[in-house]
Design a protein around this motif. Sequence first.
Motif, PDB file in Angstrom:
ATOM      1  N   ARG A 110       0.871  -1.121   0.183  1.00  0.00           N
ATOM      2  CA  ARG A 110       0.107   0.063  -0.215  1.00  0.00           C
ATOM      3  C   ARG A 110       0.880   1.320  -0.113  1.00  0.00           C
ATOM      4  N   ALA A 111       1.938   1.237   0.831  1.00  0.00           N
ATOM      5  CA  ALA A 111       2.694   2.338   0.757  1.00  0.00           C
ATOM      6  C   ALA A 111       3.376   2.589  -0.492  1.00  0.00           C
ATOM      7  N   ARG A 112       3.814   1.532  -1.144  1.00  0.00           N
ATOM      8  CA  ARG A 112       4.560   1.585  -2.425  1.00  0.00           C
ATOM      9  C   ARG A 112       3.495   2.260  -3.656  1.00  0.00           C
ATOM     10  N   PHE A 113       2.417   1.976  -3.289  1.00  0.00           N
ATOM     11  CA  PHE A 113       1.435   2.271  -4.362  1.00  0.00           C
ATOM     12  C   PHE A 113       1.097   3.933  -4.332  1.00  0.00           C
ATOM     13  N   GLU A 114       1.298   4.481  -2.953  1.00  0.00           N
ATOM     14  CA  GLU A 114       1.073   5.693  -2.714  1.00  0.00           C
ATOM     15  C   GLU A 114       2.279   6.584  -3.290  1.00  0.00           C
ATOM     16  N   ALA A 115       3.406   5.834  -2.892  1.00  0.00           N
ATOM     17  CA  ALA A 115       4.810   6.472  -3.328  1.00  0.00           C
ATOM     18  C   ALA A 115       4.749   6.613  -4.939  1.00  0.00           C
ATOM     19  N   VAL A 116       4.133   5.639  -5.575  1.00  0.00           N
ATOM     20  CA  VAL A 116       4.286   5.530  -7.036  1.00  0.00           C
ATOM     21  C   VAL A 116       3.653   6.901  -7.578  1.00  0.00           C
ATOM     22  N   ARG A 117       2.380   6.910  -6.953  1.00  0.00           N
ATOM     23  CA  ARG A 117       1.413   8.075  -7.437  1.00  0.00           C
ATOM     24  C   ARG A 117       2.059   9.567  -7.111  1.00  0.00           C
ATOM     25  N   ALA A 118       2.906   9.621  -5.950  1.00  0.00           N
ATOM     26  CA  ALA A 118       3.676  10.668  -5.522  1.00  0.00           C
ATOM     27  C   ALA A 118       4.586  11.175  -6.607  1.00  0.00           C
ATOM     28  N   GLU A 119       5.535   9.892  -7.017  1.00  0.00           N
ATOM     29  CA  GLU A 119       6.652  10.060  -7.804  1.00  0.00           C
ATOM     30  C   GLU A 119       6.067  10.640  -9.253  1.00  0.00           C
ATOM     31  N   LEU A 120       4.910  10.226  -9.551  1.00  0.00           N
ATOM     32  CA  LEU A 120       4.419  10.525 -10.951  1.00  0.00           C
ATOM     33  C   LEU A 120       3.697  11.870 -10.782  1.00  0.00           C
ATOM     34  N   GLY A 121       3.361  12.473  -9.761  1.00  0.00           N
ATOM     35  CA  GLY A 121       2.488  13.683  -9.621  1.00  0.00           C
ATOM     36  C   GLY A 121       1.040  13.256  -9.838  1.00  0.00           C
ATOM     37  N   LEU A 122       0.734  12.186  -9.377  1.00  0.00           N
ATOM     38  CA  LEU A 122      -0.665  11.918  -9.589  1.00  0.00           C
ATOM     39  C   LEU A 122      -1.521  11.954  -8.109  1.00  0.00           C
ATOM     40  N   GLN A 174      -6.108  11.666 -18.663  1.00  0.00           N
ATOM     41  CA  GLN A 174      -6.843  10.433 -18.600  1.00  0.00           C
ATOM     42  C   GLN A 174      -6.831   9.981 -17.211  1.00  0.00           C
ATOM     43  N   THR A 175      -7.918   8.988 -17.211  1.00  0.00           N
ATOM     44  CA  THR A 175      -8.209   8.406 -15.749  1.00  0.00           C
ATOM     45  C   THR A 175      -6.908   7.427 -15.537  1.00  0.00           C
ATOM     46  N   VAL A 176      -6.308   7.265 -14.453  1.00  0.00           N
ATOM     47  CA  VAL A 176      -5.045   6.330 -14.298  1.00  0.00           C
ATOM     48  C   VAL A 176      -5.427   5.422 -13.194  1.00  0.00           C
ATOM     49  N   TYR A 177      -5.507   4.051 -13.495  1.00  0.00           N
ATOM     50  CA  TYR A 177      -5.883   3.088 -12.696  1.00  0.00           C
ATOM     51  C   TYR A 177      -4.860   2.268 -12.019  1.00  0.00           C
ATOM     52  N   CYS A 178      -4.653   2.561 -10.511  1.00  0.00           N
ATOM     53  CA  CYS A 178      -3.804   1.836  -9.639  1.00  0.00           C
ATOM     54  C   CYS A 178      -4.826   0.464  -9.018  1.00  0.00           C
ATOM     55  N   ARG A 190      -8.208   4.793  -8.009  1.00  0.00           N
ATOM     56  CA  ARG A 190      -8.072   4.959  -9.506  1.00  0.00           C
ATOM     57  C   ARG A 190      -8.084   6.504  -9.312  1.00  0.00           C
ATOM     58  N   VAL A 191      -7.327   7.350 -10.107  1.00  0.00           N
ATOM     59  CA  VAL A 191      -6.958   8.878 -10.178  1.00  0.00           C
ATOM     60  C   VAL A 191      -7.794   9.472 -11.451  1.00  0.00           C
ATOM     61  N   PRO A 192      -8.887   9.719 -11.053  1.00  0.00           N
ATOM     62  CA  PRO A 192     -10.106  10.037 -12.141  1.00  0.00           C
ATOM     63  C   PRO A 192      -9.764  11.258 -12.945  1.00  0.00           C
ATOM     64  N   LEU A 193     -10.028  11.199 -14.092  1.00  0.00           N
ATOM     65  CA  LEU A 193     -10.045  12.331 -14.998  1.00  0.00           C
ATOM     66  C   LEU A 193     -10.967  13.600 -14.557  1.00  0.00           C
ATOM     67  N   ARG A 212       2.113   8.069 -21.224  1.00  0.00           N
ATOM     68  CA  ARG A 212       3.450   8.035 -20.301  1.00  0.00           C
ATOM     69  C   ARG A 212       3.257   7.830 -19.004  1.00  0.00           C
ATOM     70  N   THR A 213       2.569   8.815 -18.516  1.00  0.00           N
ATOM     71  CA  THR A 213       2.115   8.460 -16.860  1.00  0.00           C
ATOM     72  C   THR A 213       1.441   7.431 -16.747  1.00  0.00           C
ATOM     73  N   ALA A 214       0.440   6.920 -17.203  1.00  0.00           N
ATOM     74  CA  ALA A 214      -0.599   5.827 -17.136  1.00  0.00           C
ATOM     75  C   ALA A 214       0.362   4.497 -17.162  1.00  0.00           C
TER      76      ALA A 214
END
Length: 482
Positions: free
Chosen positions: A24-36, A120-124, A128-131, A401-403
């Motif tokens: 779970r922490a890694r998923f949050e870190a991925v979003r932070a790294e990608l600015g999501l 676009q919407t990005v699905y983790c 999900r990070v909605p559009l 690229r981000t998705a």
Amino acid sequence: MPHPKVVLTPTDADVPTGSLAALRARFEAVRAELGLSLDYPPDALAEAERVAEAPPAPPERDETALPFFTIDPPGSMDLDQAMHLERDGDGHRIRYAIADVPAFVAPGSALDRVTRERGQTVYCPDVRVPLHPEVLSEGAASLLPGTVRPAFVWDLRLDGAGAIASAEVYRAMVRSVERLDYATVQAAVDAGTDDERFVLLEEVGGRRLAQEKARGGASLPMPEQQVTEGPDGGFSLEFRPPVAAEEWNAQISLATGMAAATMMLEGGVGILRTMPKPTDEALARFRRAARGLGVDWPQEQSYGDLVRSLDRRNPRHLALIHEATTLFRGAGYTVVDGPVPKVHEHAAVAGPYAHVTAPLRRLVDRFGLVVCEALSQGREVPGEVREALPLVPELMAASDRTARAAERACADATEAALLHGREGHTLRAVVVDHTDKGMEVQLVELPVLARVAGDRAGLGEDVEVRVERADVAAGEVVLRRA
């Protein structure tokens, strides 16, 4: 062999409880790294809430008497498309309703600004990070069952062979009467259902697939590595083969996109999804790979027919599917402004194609829908839409690229969680690809695709690999040839 579903839960003896927290922490870190960000700017969120409560005046046309229905993954709330199918002589008539997102997003507004930034919407796996804000994407603009919604309705008539005989698009109010999922529809068809909706879906899908084959189109049957969150708080990682109902549904969306592209090219304005044809060199390399893997490819058979026949459960076929990705490169967006552009076809579709069926989840569709409705109804395309079109390709390329980065990073982390605690273990694998850094293998007993650095073996070859490292926090798996 089929890949079993592996569920990561705190009670699974093979998966340490701590790895779930780390995942779970890694998923949050991925979003932070990608600015999501899950948070919307206050001005855009306030605007979304305002238009959701008091939407613009509805279109004059009313199609609520038609019993539209949706087919989506279970639990989906951001429903872009609803369909109504009927016979039309020896052919079919499709009315395909697409959520009227432009009715809620005014040009130049805060919502317009933020959706252009997001693309676009990005699905983790966990969220999900909605559009669009959920008040729109899962509420006022979504084609939820039992609700009346504004929509762009595509009216497609197919002849007896499944070819598009005519196409029109207009705005109307619609009502979906039922939300279905692919597995439910497939099970009904397999059981010999007499539900006319499903019978027609299979007929239309089958005829459109035959049209695709005749055009020389190709669909790459890549195994989908799907990461989902379970109700118990754990995560599942599996290779999920699509059912036929998904392909039938996809063919209706594909037909709509092809009709849209034709309108744009004839009208001299729009934005196409394009992809160049494979080069002779790429085809020759692919033919050598097929020969090396022992896959029969008759000289007269197109690469599309070959790819369509490959079996994801066969390790040698799977290796060739991975090799086929080299034939499907260079996809992008091409703006139409006047004459037909030099690059105006999508090689996998084997014809012109445009994205117009997922405006809740993809920015480009919003502009394509407005263009096509204006052209179909004999009106000028709004100036603000024309002005925006040249900007959209780069906006979509950046969001693509981000998705892709988010999807791959989350899958890597889940694979690491699955292998955590198995360090030092030797596992069976199949070589499915070569890279400049080594080879990519698919584990036989676990749904994991990973790289083995500094080593090579033949495509489709059975190998044994040892787990050297499985770092969930870094999302990294290190395998070595045993």
